[in-house]
Structures are given as C-alpha cells and as structure tokens.
Design a protein around this motif. Structure first.
Motif, PDB file in Angstrom:
ATOM      1  N   LEU A   1       0.934  -1.095   0.155  1.00 50.56           N
ATOM      2  CA  LEU A   1       0.034   0.177   0.068  1.00 50.56           C
ATOM      3  C   LEU A   1       0.739   1.361   0.056  1.00 50.56           C
ATOM      4  CD1 LEU A   1      -3.118   1.062   0.248  1.00 50.56           C
ATOM      5  CD2 LEU A   1      -2.544   1.163   2.530  1.00 50.56           C
ATOM      6  N   LEU A   2       1.781   1.321   0.664  1.00 47.31           N
ATOM      7  CA  LEU A   2       2.695   2.469   0.957  1.00 47.31           C
ATOM      8  C   LEU A   2       3.499   2.695  -0.141  1.00 47.31           C
ATOM      9  CD1 LEU A   2       3.989   2.314   4.703  1.00 47.31           C
ATOM     10  CD2 LEU A   2       2.076   3.744   3.657  1.00 47.31           C
TER      11      LEU A   2
ATOM     12  N   GLY B   1      -7.086   5.640  -7.339  1.00 48.05           N
ATOM     13  CA  GLY B   1      -7.689   5.176  -8.600  1.00 48.05           C
ATOM     14  C   GLY B   1      -8.534   3.999  -8.397  1.00 48.05           C
ATOM     15  N   HIS B   2      -7.721   2.856  -7.688  1.00 40.99           N
ATOM     16  CA  HIS B   2      -8.306   1.692  -7.931  1.00 40.99           C
ATOM     17  C   HIS B   2      -9.275   1.404  -6.921  1.00 40.99           C
ATOM     18  CE1 HIS B   2      -5.321  -0.496 -10.144  1.00 40.99           C
ATOM     19  NE2 HIS B   2      -4.309  -0.059  -9.476  1.00 40.99           N
TER      20      HIS B   2
ATOM     21  N   LEU C   1     -16.653   4.240  -0.533  1.00 40.68           N
ATOM     22  CA  LEU C   1     -16.517   3.697   0.900  1.00 40.68           C
ATOM     23  C   LEU C   1     -16.190   2.192   0.783  1.00 40.68           C
ATOM     24  CD1 LEU C   1     -19.314   5.597   2.522  1.00 40.68           C
ATOM     25  CD2 LEU C   1     -17.144   5.568   3.066  1.00 40.68           C
ATOM     26  N   ILE C   2     -17.186   1.520  -0.077  1.00 42.01           N
ATOM     27  CA  ILE C   2     -16.874  -0.057  -0.041  1.00 42.01           C
ATOM     28  C   ILE C   2     -15.593  -0.488  -0.422  1.00 42.01           C
ATOM     29  CG2 ILE C   2     -17.906  -1.995  -1.119  1.00 42.01           C
ATOM     30  CD1 ILE C   2     -20.563  -0.878  -1.655  1.00 42.01           C
ATOM     31  N   GLU C   3     -15.299   0.282  -1.553  1.00 38.17           N
ATOM     32  CA  GLU C   3     -13.679  -0.373  -1.659  1.00 38.17           C
ATOM     33  C   GLU C   3     -12.756   0.094  -0.788  1.00 38.17           C
ATOM     34  OE1 GLU C   3     -12.362  -1.733  -4.642  1.00 38.17           O
ATOM     35  OE2 GLU C   3     -14.221  -2.179  -5.384  1.00 38.17           O
ATOM     36  N   THR C   4     -13.016   1.343  -0.222  1.00 38.35           N
ATOM     37  CA  THR C   4     -11.960   1.636   0.954  1.00 38.35           C
ATOM     38  C   THR C   4     -12.230   0.318   2.047  1.00 38.35           C
ATOM     39  OG1 THR C   4     -12.364   3.696   0.391  1.00 38.35           O
ATOM     40  CG2 THR C   4     -10.972   3.404   2.439  1.00 38.35           C
TER      41      THR C   4
ATOM     42  N   GLU D   1      -1.132  -3.965  -8.192  1.00 39.22           N
ATOM     43  CA  GLU D   1      -2.057  -2.770  -8.316  1.00 39.22           C
ATOM     44  C   GLU D   1      -1.096  -1.550  -8.101  1.00 39.22           C
ATOM     45  OE1 GLU D   1      -6.243  -4.389  -7.029  1.00 39.22           O
ATOM     46  OE2 GLU D   1      -5.290  -2.921  -5.417  1.00 39.22           O
ATOM     47  N   ASN D   2      -0.158  -1.751  -7.237  1.00 38.14           N
ATOM     48  CA  ASN D   2       0.373  -0.657  -6.703  1.00 38.14           C
ATOM     49  C   ASN D   2       1.864  -0.261  -7.182  1.00 38.14           C
ATOM     50  OD1 ASN D   2      -1.541   0.388  -4.659  1.00 38.14           O
ATOM     51  ND2 ASN D   2      -1.139  -1.435  -3.502  1.00 38.14           N
ATOM     52  N   ILE D   3       2.411  -0.918  -8.036  1.00 42.58           N
ATOM     53  CA  ILE D   3       3.625  -0.777  -8.534  1.00 42.58           C
ATOM     54  C   ILE D   3       3.881  -0.293  -9.733  1.00 42.58           C
ATOM     55  CG2 ILE D   3       4.491  -3.003  -9.163  1.00 42.58           C
ATOM     56  CD1 ILE D   3       6.845  -2.553  -7.091  1.00 42.58           C
TER      57      ILE D   3
END
Lengths: 84, 227
Positions: free
Chosen positions: B114-115, B127-128, B144-147, B225-227
């Motif tokens: 995540l970081l 954006g994800h 909210l749901i995705e968070t 997703e994050n890199i």
C-alpha cells in the motif's frame, strides 16, 4: 589416538564420561559440534549423487519424535481420562 | 483425544522455553543451501526446480520494478508451504495456526504494498478505489465499499490462513477420535470413518499447499496494483 581427538562413534562405552569431560562446552564449541553433526549427516545421506527419500524421511521422523518429546508432559495426562 | 480439542494448538513450551521458534526454524534444515556445483544432489535439484517454477509463476504478471519483490515472495511461499506440510506429521506443531504469526506476516507485507503505491503513484493507487464504468450516483457508496475492502485485506489474509489450517487440523482430530472410538463398537462404521480420514488427509495436504499459494498470490496481486 588420544581420547580427546576421537570422534563420538570411535569412543567405547566405558570411556564415554571421560570423553565428555574433554569436550568443549562453550557456546562456540556446542555450535561447532552441532554444525559438524549436521554436515556429516547431510553429506552422508542427502548430499549424494543418487539419494532417495531415506535422507529426509529420517530427518522428519526425528522431528516427529522430538515433537512427541516436547509434548509428552501434556499427553501424559491422557492415560487417566475416563472417556477417550 | 485431548483435554479439549484445541490443545493441539497451544504453543509448545518446554520448561518455560517457547519452542515455537524451533518449530518455525525447522524448515530451514530441509532446504539445503546450494553448494558451488552445477549438478547438485537430488534434493537440491528438486527444490531448485520448484523454486524456479514458483518464481516464474509469481513474477510474470509483475513489471520490472516488481521483480525486486521476487526474493521475499518466493521465500515466503516456500516458508509457508514447508510449515503447513510439516504440520501434517504426527505430534508436530504448526506455527501458522497461530493468528498472531499470520497477522505478523500479512499486515506488514500488505502495508508495504500500500505504501509503495501511495508513495510512487498516489493517484493511480487511489484510482483503484473506484472501478471503471460505475454509474455516477453510486460513486460515494462504492468508494466507501472499496476503502473498506482495502483495509480489510490484511485481516482477511491472516485469518484465511489461520482458519483453513486450524479447521483442517481440528477435523482430522475429530474424525480420528471417532474412528478409534467406534473401533470396538462397530468395526464397519469405523472402517468407513477411516476411509473418510484418508480422504481428508489428502485434502489437507492439498489445502496446505493451496493456502500458502493463495497467500502469496494475493500479496503479489496487491503489489501489481500498486507498483
């Protein structure tokens, strides 16, 4: 040869206490002994050209026995259970 | 049968010394470090083949930056695989049945992904949180749901592994208790239960391997997703 230089397998049973007295029980000594034991086991049974399942199976069986010994105190109580 | 069926999961202790560390470190003995030979012994060859397979499988969807994670993901996979499989031997203790251990593995790794995403590409990572093509009125609810879904990932990772292994071990114990208890009463039913036990053990071997794979696969997906 002299007692302090012989390996464990070459020491006779009667000489065992004297042989133990000549051993080095410092942390480095113990670590060295463990490492030597492991590498001799590894080279004899695992690190061979045509090894089989025996090398690892002995290791796993030893691990099972060790785990049994660790949990013996707990398992001992089951002898006196009424219902199993 | 134990004093309670959950006694097999108590952290083993000998004279007050916690043995969970030894149970965790034992798999290291089974993976010999490769010596400088081209053709190694059979065990090392098999293991190297398995590691190459695992690394290729995990790293192919990732871009070049993600390949820095190869060593940690592969070693995590091998670690979990070995621990899960060793736990199926009699009298052994499985460290991954402890929720504390699985959360300690899942949470930092998820947080790292995540970081990494938030630091290097913050807008893409954020954006994800909104899938493409959602109708406009639904956007706030969906964010909210995705968070929530994002924040629950480490919990899910840890609890999934714990629950699967714990449930499997418990089932094995229950069914084997039933088998031995029925042996004197109805040998036929006991034999049937024994068949169920054999099938269950095969299932547990599969589950042990699959759960390790799923853990690491999900981490690599979060990384993608994050890199």
């Amino acid at each position: 040869g002299p007692l302090s230089e012989r390996r464990l397998m070459d020491v006779r049973l009667g000489e065992l206490p004297m042989w133990l007295a000549t051993r080095d029980f410092s942390p480095q000594g113990l670590l060295g002994a463990v490492q030597k034991a492991w590498s001799s086991y590894h080279d004899k049974y695992i690190n061979v050209k045509r090894g089989g399942p025996a090398g690892i199976s002995m290791l796993l069986a030893g691990y099972c026995l060790l785990s049994y010994g660790w949990s013996y105190q707990h398992i001992k109580c089951h002898r006196w259970r009424k219902y199993h | 049968m134990n004093l309670s069926f959950f006694d097999q999961f108590t952290s083993p202790c000998l004279l007050g010394v916690p043995l969970i560390l030894l149970s965790t470190l034992f798999p290291a003995l089974l993976i010999p470090s490769p010596n400088n030979r081209w053709i190694t012994n059979r065990l090392t060859t098999l293991q190297l083949w398995a590691f190459h397979l695992i690394t290729k499988q995990l790293m192919s969807p990732l871009n070049k930056k993600g390949h820095k994670w190869a060593i940690i993901l592969t070693s995590l996979m091998v670690f979990l695989l070995m621990i899960n499989l060793l736990g199926l031997l009699p009298y052994t203790f499985t460290p991954t049945t402890q929720l504390s251990m699985n959360m300690a593995l899942a949470f930092p790794l998820w947080l790292a992904t995540l970081l990494t995403g938030l630091r290097n590409q913050p807008s893409i990572s954020l954006g994800h949180l909104l899938p493409e093509g959602t109708p406009t009125p639904l956007i706030p609810a969906l964010i909210l749901i995705e968070t929530t879904s994002l924040l629950i990932r480490p919990l899910a990772l840890g609890v999934r592994l714990t629950a699967n292994l714990t449930a499997g071990h418990l089932l094995i114990q229950l069914i084997s208790t039933a088998t031995t208890a029925l042996l004197h009463i109805t040998p036929m039913v006991s034999a049937l239960t024994m068949m169920i036990l054999l099938l269950l053990t095969i299932l547990e071997v599969a589950v042990a391997m699959i759960q390790a794979y799923v853990f690491v696969l999900l981490l690599s997906l979060y990384l993608q997703e994050n890199i």
